[in-house]
Design a protein around this motif. Structure first.
Motif, PDB file in Angstrom:
ATOM      1  N   GLU A  58       9.849  -9.529  36.067  1.00 37.36           N
ATOM      2  CA  GLU A  58      10.285  -8.210  35.596  1.00 37.36           C
ATOM      3  C   GLU A  58       9.995  -7.153  36.661  1.00 37.36           C
ATOM      4  N   ILE A  59      11.043  -6.512  37.156  1.00 42.62           N
ATOM      5  CA  ILE A  59      10.913  -5.416  38.117  1.00 42.62           C
ATOM      6  C   ILE A  59      11.211  -4.109  37.401  1.00 42.62           C
ATOM      7  N   ASN A  60      10.245  -3.228  37.367  1.00 46.92           N
ATOM      8  CA  ASN A  60      10.275  -1.977  36.601  1.00 46.92           C
ATOM      9  C   ASN A  60      10.243  -2.279  35.097  1.00 46.92           C
ATOM     10  N   THR A  61       9.051  -2.249  34.552  1.00 48.94           N
ATOM     11  CA  THR A  61       8.881  -2.506  33.124  1.00 48.94           C
ATOM     12  C   THR A  61       9.503  -1.386  32.299  1.00 48.94           C
ATOM     13  N   VAL A  62       9.694  -1.656  31.021  1.00 50.52           N
ATOM     14  CA  VAL A  62      10.220  -0.639  30.111  1.00 50.52           C
ATOM     15  C   VAL A  62       9.317   0.589  30.120  1.00 50.52           C
ATOM     16  N   GLN A  63       8.004   0.375  30.085  1.00 48.46           N
ATOM     17  CA  GLN A  63       7.085   1.515  30.058  1.00 48.46           C
ATOM     18  C   GLN A  63       7.170   2.335  31.341  1.00 48.46           C
ATOM     19  N   SER A  64       7.345   1.690  32.479  1.00 48.65           N
ATOM     20  CA  SER A  64       7.460   2.436  33.737  1.00 48.65           C
ATOM     21  C   SER A  64       8.716   3.299  33.748  1.00 48.65           C
ATOM     22  N   ILE A  65       9.794   2.803  33.154  1.00 48.36           N
ATOM     23  CA  ILE A  65      11.025   3.600  33.055  1.00 48.36           C
ATOM     24  C   ILE A  65      10.786   4.807  32.157  1.00 48.36           C
ATOM     25  N   LYS A  66      10.090   4.599  31.051  1.00 49.23           N
ATOM     26  CA  LYS A  66       9.772   5.713  30.154  1.00 49.23           C
ATOM     27  C   LYS A  66       8.882   6.738  30.851  1.00 49.23           C
ATOM     28  N   ASN A  67       7.913   6.264  31.629  1.00 52.82           N
ATOM     29  CA  ASN A  67       7.015   7.173  32.352  1.00 52.82           C
ATOM     30  C   ASN A  67       7.771   8.011  33.371  1.00 52.82           C
ATOM     31  N   SER A  68       8.753   7.409  34.030  1.00 53.90           N
ATOM     32  CA  SER A  68       9.493   8.132  35.063  1.00 53.90           C
ATOM     33  C   SER A  68      10.556   9.056  34.476  1.00 53.90           C
ATOM     34  N   SER A  82      15.013 -13.322  37.134  1.00 53.89           N
ATOM     35  CA  SER A  82      14.400 -11.994  37.213  1.00 53.89           C
ATOM     36  C   SER A  82      15.282 -10.965  36.529  1.00 53.89           C
ATOM     37  N   VAL A  83      14.673  -9.842  36.186  1.00 54.30           N
ATOM     38  CA  VAL A  83      15.407  -8.699  35.661  1.00 54.30           C
ATOM     39  C   VAL A  83      14.922  -7.466  36.406  1.00 54.30           C
ATOM     40  N   VAL A  84      15.869  -6.625  36.812  1.00 56.00           N
ATOM     41  CA  VAL A  84      15.554  -5.382  37.531  1.00 56.00           C
ATOM     42  C   VAL A  84      16.122  -4.218  36.739  1.00 56.00           C
ATOM     43  N   ARG A  85      15.268  -3.284  36.361  1.00 56.01           N
ATOM     44  CA  ARG A  85      15.703  -2.130  35.571  1.00 56.01           C
ATOM     45  C   ARG A  85      15.884  -0.898  36.454  1.00 56.01           C
ATOM     46  N   PHE A  86      17.015  -0.240  36.255  1.00 57.11           N
ATOM     47  CA  PHE A  86      17.261   1.070  36.856  1.00 57.11           C
ATOM     48  C   PHE A  86      17.607   2.029  35.722  1.00 57.11           C
ATOM     49  N   MET A 135      27.292 -30.614  21.814  1.00 51.87           N
ATOM     50  CA  MET A 135      27.543 -29.164  21.858  1.00 51.87           C
ATOM     51  C   MET A 135      26.352 -28.473  22.503  1.00 51.87           C
ATOM     52  N   VAL A 136      26.637 -27.580  23.466  1.00 50.08           N
ATOM     53  CA  VAL A 136      25.570 -26.875  24.158  1.00 50.08           C
ATOM     54  C   VAL A 136      24.977 -25.803  23.270  1.00 50.08           C
ATOM     55  N   GLN A 137      23.675 -25.800  23.150  1.00 47.16           N
ATOM     56  CA  GLN A 137      22.990 -24.777  22.352  1.00 47.16           C
ATOM     57  C   GLN A 137      22.402 -23.740  23.297  1.00 47.16           C
ATOM     58  N   THR A 138      22.619 -22.459  23.001  1.00 42.47           N
ATOM     59  CA  THR A 138      22.041 -21.387  23.814  1.00 42.47           C
ATOM     60  C   THR A 138      21.164 -20.513  22.955  1.00 42.47           C
ATOM     61  N   ARG A 139      20.172 -19.898  23.626  1.00 40.12           N
ATOM     62  CA  ARG A 139      19.271 -18.977  22.927  1.00 40.12           C
ATOM     63  C   ARG A 139      19.983 -17.684  22.579  1.00 40.12           C
ATOM     64  N   LYS A 140      19.392 -16.940  21.670  1.00 39.15           N
ATOM     65  CA  LYS A 140      19.891 -15.601  21.379  1.00 39.15           C
ATOM     66  C   LYS A 140      19.529 -14.710  22.551  1.00 39.15           C
ATOM     67  N   LEU A 141      20.499 -14.034  23.152  1.00 34.49           N
ATOM     68  CA  LEU A 141      20.272 -13.215  24.323  1.00 34.49           C
ATOM     69  C   LEU A 141      20.442 -11.752  23.970  1.00 34.49           C
ATOM     70  N   THR A 142      19.858 -10.897  24.793  1.00 36.59           N
ATOM     71  CA  THR A 142      19.819  -9.476  24.449  1.00 36.59           C
ATOM     72  C   THR A 142      21.074  -8.722  24.816  1.00 36.59           C
ATOM     73  N   ASN A 143      21.858  -9.174  25.818  1.00 36.92           N
ATOM     74  CA  ASN A 143      23.034  -8.423  26.219  1.00 36.92           C
ATOM     75  C   ASN A 143      23.965  -9.290  27.045  1.00 36.92           C
ATOM     76  N   VAL A 147      13.973  -7.476  27.310  1.00 37.47           N
ATOM     77  CA  VAL A 147      14.507  -8.811  27.565  1.00 37.47           C
ATOM     78  C   VAL A 147      13.502  -9.814  27.018  1.00 37.47           C
ATOM     79  N   GLU A 148      13.980 -10.768  26.231  1.00 43.17           N
ATOM     80  CA  GLU A 148      13.093 -11.635  25.463  1.00 43.17           C
ATOM     81  C   GLU A 148      12.284 -12.617  26.310  1.00 43.17           C
ATOM     82  N   ASP A 149      12.844 -13.044  27.455  1.00 40.14           N
ATOM     83  CA  ASP A 149      12.192 -14.142  28.174  1.00 40.14           C
ATOM     84  C   ASP A 149      11.417 -13.710  29.414  1.00 40.14           C
ATOM     85  N   THR A 150      10.942 -12.451  29.445  1.00 40.67           N
ATOM     86  CA  THR A 150      10.109 -12.029  30.560  1.00 40.67           C
ATOM     87  C   THR A 150       8.720 -12.644  30.447  1.00 40.67           C
ATOM     88  N   ILE A 151       8.008 -12.660  31.542  1.00 38.82           N
ATOM     89  CA  ILE A 151       6.646 -13.202  31.543  1.00 38.82           C
ATOM     90  C   ILE A 151       5.772 -12.460  30.542  1.00 38.82           C
TER      91      ILE A 151
END
Length: 307
Positions: A81-91, A59-63, A1-9, A69-73
């Protein structure tokens, strides 16, 4: 049986299913970027469309999204990670955005945040007309032009000034939107007023009263200060901490009130956008979407080089 990680979405699940490695599944070594956005015009970027290129790293790209996302660097994983959570909050927050503009030393309108009514009234008395801008708002929502002390007092009766910043209104004739990465501007349009716009609305440039001219159009009227504008947008992008954003910039018209050609067109950065629309209303890929499809790949590759 294939086991997968818990994913965010769901979008992460779609992206990650390809990389499962077991006896019955060939190991996948190329991936399309995960797109985090609620904007419907960004659906053309999602993995299911196959519009974005396959790359040898996840990769993940935020708009406009602040979903973690749990598995970012940054979280100890391998996903770029393109556009961090904090950069989105700043903008998204105009107070944080203006602070970032100030730290970057770019040209922007004289502004103030709210401390108390006395200081606001004193500041405004020397700056009218001013624009009150809600910390959170897009497409001009929450923005009000105030031309006098009387208009400010009337506005204060129905608004909480602590949720706003206040800018001196600069009546520059042209407005442009520049889409920018650290490498510079990869796409731009000019917002021009439609014919017949009411006088009281001419101070703003929003979709309901504007047409958009691409850079190839003779009505684009590229400013002679363009290189400086692009440089300031890149500085602001870095200060915000983002990788790809669009900036709205007000620029003096090419000629002065006497019809003379300006030697230099001054400008101000109004604001930045982390989730610009890519829709052209036809159902086909817009020029903007095509530009982003190409640019996202470049941005990810450049980000990898820095790691």
């Amino acid at each position: 049986m294939v086991q997968t990680r818990k994913l965010t979405n769901q979008s992460q699940l779609f992206s990650s299913r390809k990389s499962i490695d077991n006896k019955n599944t060939k190991k996948i070594t190329t991936f399309r970027p995960m797109i985090l956005s609620r904007h419907p015009s960004h659906d053309c970027l999602r993995a299911k469309t196959k519009n974005l290129s396959l790359l040898p790293y996840q990769s993940v790209v935020r708009f406009g999204s602040t979903t973690e996302v749990e598995d970012t660097i940054a979280n100890g994983g391998k996903r770029i990670e393109i556009n961090t959570v904090q950069s989105i909050k700043n903008s998204a927050n105009k107070l944080l955005m203006k602070q970032a503009f100030e730290e970057a030393g770019v040209k922007t309108a004289i502004w103030t945040s709210f401390n108390n009514l006395e200081s606001l009234r004193g500041w405004a008395s020397e700056k009218f007309p001013i624009v009150a801008k809600a910390h959170y708002g897009s497409k001009g929502k929450g923005n009000t032009l105030l031309k006098s002390a009387e208009e400010l007092e009337s506005w204060l009766k129905t608004h909480s000034p602590s949720s706003y910043i206040f800018e001196k209104f600069m009546n520059y004739g042209h407005e442009f939107r520049l889409h920018v990465t650290e490498q510079g501007c990869f796409y731009a349009c000019r917002k021009a007023l439609k014919q017949g716009v009411a006088e009281e609305d001419k101070w703003r440039r929003h979709d309901d009263i504007c047409v958009w001219f691409l850079e190839e159009n003779e009505s684009f009227f590229k400013p002679n200060s363009w290189d400086d504008i692009v440089d300031d947008c890149v500085l602001a992008l870095k200060s915000i901490g983002a990788d790809i954003l669009s900036f709205d910039v007000r620029v003096q018209s090419p000629t002065d009130k006497n019809g003379e050609i300006r030697q230099y067109q001054d400008y101000i950065l109004l604001e930045c956008n982390s989730a610009s629309s890519m829709d052209n209303g036809t159902g086909e890929l817009s020029v903007c979407a095509k530009k982003y499809i190409d640019e996202i790949r470049k941005v990810i590759i450049e980000k990898v080089k820095k790691i």
